[in-house]
Design an enzyme around this catalytic site. Structure first.
Site, mmCIF file in Angstrom:
data_model
loop_
_atom_site.group_PDB
_atom_site.id
_atom_site.type_symbol
_atom_site.label_atom_id
_atom_site.label_comp_id
_atom_site.label_asym_id
_atom_site.label_seq_id
_atom_site.Cartn_x
_atom_site.Cartn_y
_atom_site.Cartn_z
ATOM 1 N N CYS A 102 0.835 -1.205 0.000
ATOM 2 C CA CYS A 102 0.000 0.000 0.000
ATOM 3 C C CYS A 102 0.867 1.252 0.000
ATOM 4 O O CYS A 102 0.628 2.189 -0.762
ATOM 5 C CB CYS A 102 -0.926 -0.007 1.213
ATOM 6 S SG CYS A 102 -2.062 1.400 1.242
ATOM 7 N N GLY A 126 1.843 10.624 8.097
ATOM 8 C CA GLY A 126 1.984 10.524 9.541
ATOM 9 C C GLY A 126 2.821 9.347 9.993
ATOM 10 O O GLY A 126 2.674 8.880 11.123
ATOM 11 N N CYS A 200 -6.374 -3.306 6.995
ATOM 12 C CA CYS A 200 -7.553 -2.456 6.830
ATOM 13 C C CYS A 200 -8.690 -3.133 6.070
ATOM 14 O O CYS A 200 -9.857 -2.933 6.384
ATOM 15 C CB CYS A 200 -7.166 -1.138 6.152
ATOM 16 S SG CYS A 200 -6.599 -1.284 4.437
#
Length: 362
Positions: A102, A126, A200
């Protein structure tokens, strides 16, 4: 004023990254990648990282900090580069690392293209890692995050010199507590939001169900073999097992047994004792050297074969075909095909690749 594209997941980390960039005088542009719909991952409830609540949290932060926010549709790319690869990896008897894919194909490839279209000078995420320019070598370097418990350099080893030159990782010098404090001070809606722990697109952790839904078929029963090839039990499909696993192994021998190897062609799973899981050697393919230059001679390294695994010293050597052979000084437990090996020199990430061969049962 320079523009910074902020990759926003809806979590506190990327939100505080936007705060930091604004403080540094950048004009932030928030972006969330829409990677799938719930029907794409065979889930009926909104409990994934791409849920509407996460998008609304990211939108709320952008509104509060007064910068534009967009949602980009990357579902097709995510299915091809991450979800399909995830399924195929298990079908081939390997254990995939979708977070690496990803970051490689979406965050620092597709998102980079969109950043250029929006006229952004840098991409900001982040991640807890650091980037610096080495004046002596003239190269950009990727380093571990200062907070060892949050360090995410392991999943960023595919970054190139071009990507590092246009990426900022503002959280790398901080720990999680400090980031939450900044979020609270700025009254961000997600200041105390829990971190996502699961893959996810498999939020319930049931990857077997996900694979069977995607392939629309189930693999039938097969044999458990001992280390000598003798049948000692039956299992319910090879893709339910990964190297090092103990759960779900029922054999007609006493003592604990662990998965040593998975054989998809014959639907067999080889099991043995814990001591049989340790090996020193591996070969990695599709290797990325972050400097852009592979070493000519063998080099001393420290490396890990799992996320947050303790580093182990060893030697890495580039083979004639570009693959990398790593020999560790001490045996490592359950080195697994499909996972990543990442090499370090102190805090600096040298590079990494996909493990294609291990010392277990070779």
């Amino acid at each position: 004023m320079k523009k910074a594209l902020i990759a926003m997941s809806g979590g506190v980390d990327s939100s505080v990254a936007a705060v930091f960039m604004k403080e540094q005088g950048y004009e932030p542009i928030g972006v969330t990648m829409k990677l799938y719909d719930n029907e794409d991952i065979h889930m009926s409830q909104e409990k994934t990282c791409c849920s509407l609540s996460d998008i609304e949290d990211a939108r709320n932060v952008a509104h509060k900090l007064n910068f534009p926010y967009y949602v980009f549709n990357f579902k097709e790319q995510f299915k091809e580069k991450v979800m399909d690869k995830f399924v195929n990896c298990y079908k081939c008897g390997m254990t995939p690392n979708p977070c690496v894919d990803c970051n490689r194909f979406l965050k620092f490839n597709e998102l980079d293209r969109r950043a250029k279209e929006l006229g952004c000078d840098v991409i900001v995420t982040g991640h807890y890692a650091r980037i610096r320019y080495n004046e002596k070598s003239g190269k950009y370097e990727l380093l571990k995050g200062v907070d060892a418990s949050k360090d995410q350099s392991y999943v960023l080893y595919y970054m190139t010199q071009e990507q590092l030159a246009h990426t900022i990782l503002p959280l790398g010098e901080y720990n999680k507590a400090a980031i939450r404090k900044v979020a609270e001070e700025n009254d961000l809606v997600n200041a105390n939001k829990h971190d996502s722990q699961d893959i996810c697109f498999v939020p319930d952790g049931n990857y077997v169900k996900f694979i069977e839904k995607c392939t629309n078929k189930k693999v039938g029963k097969g044999n458990f073999l001992d280390i000598n090839g003798k049948v000692i039990g039956q299992h319910n499909g090879y893709y339910r097992y990964t190297v090092g696993q103990r759960k779900g192994i029922q054999v007609n021998r006493e003592g604990r047994h662990y998965v040593l190897a998975v054989k998809p062609k014959t639907n067999e799973v080889v099991v043995g004792r814990n001591k049989d899981l340790f090996s020193k050697e591996l070969i990695a393919t599709d290797f990325n050297w972050i400097s852009g230059e592979a070493p000519i001679e063998p080099i001393k390294i420290s490396g890990r074969t799992r996320y947050h695994q303790p580093l182990t010293e060893g030697v890495a050597e580039v083979l004639e075909n570009g693959d990398v052979k790593v020999v560790f000084d001490e045996p490592i437990r359950a080195i697994t095909k499909g996972q990543s090996v990442v090499l370090y020199d102190g805090d600096v990430v040298l590079g990494g690749g996909c493990i294609s061969k291990t010392g277990i049962l070779q």
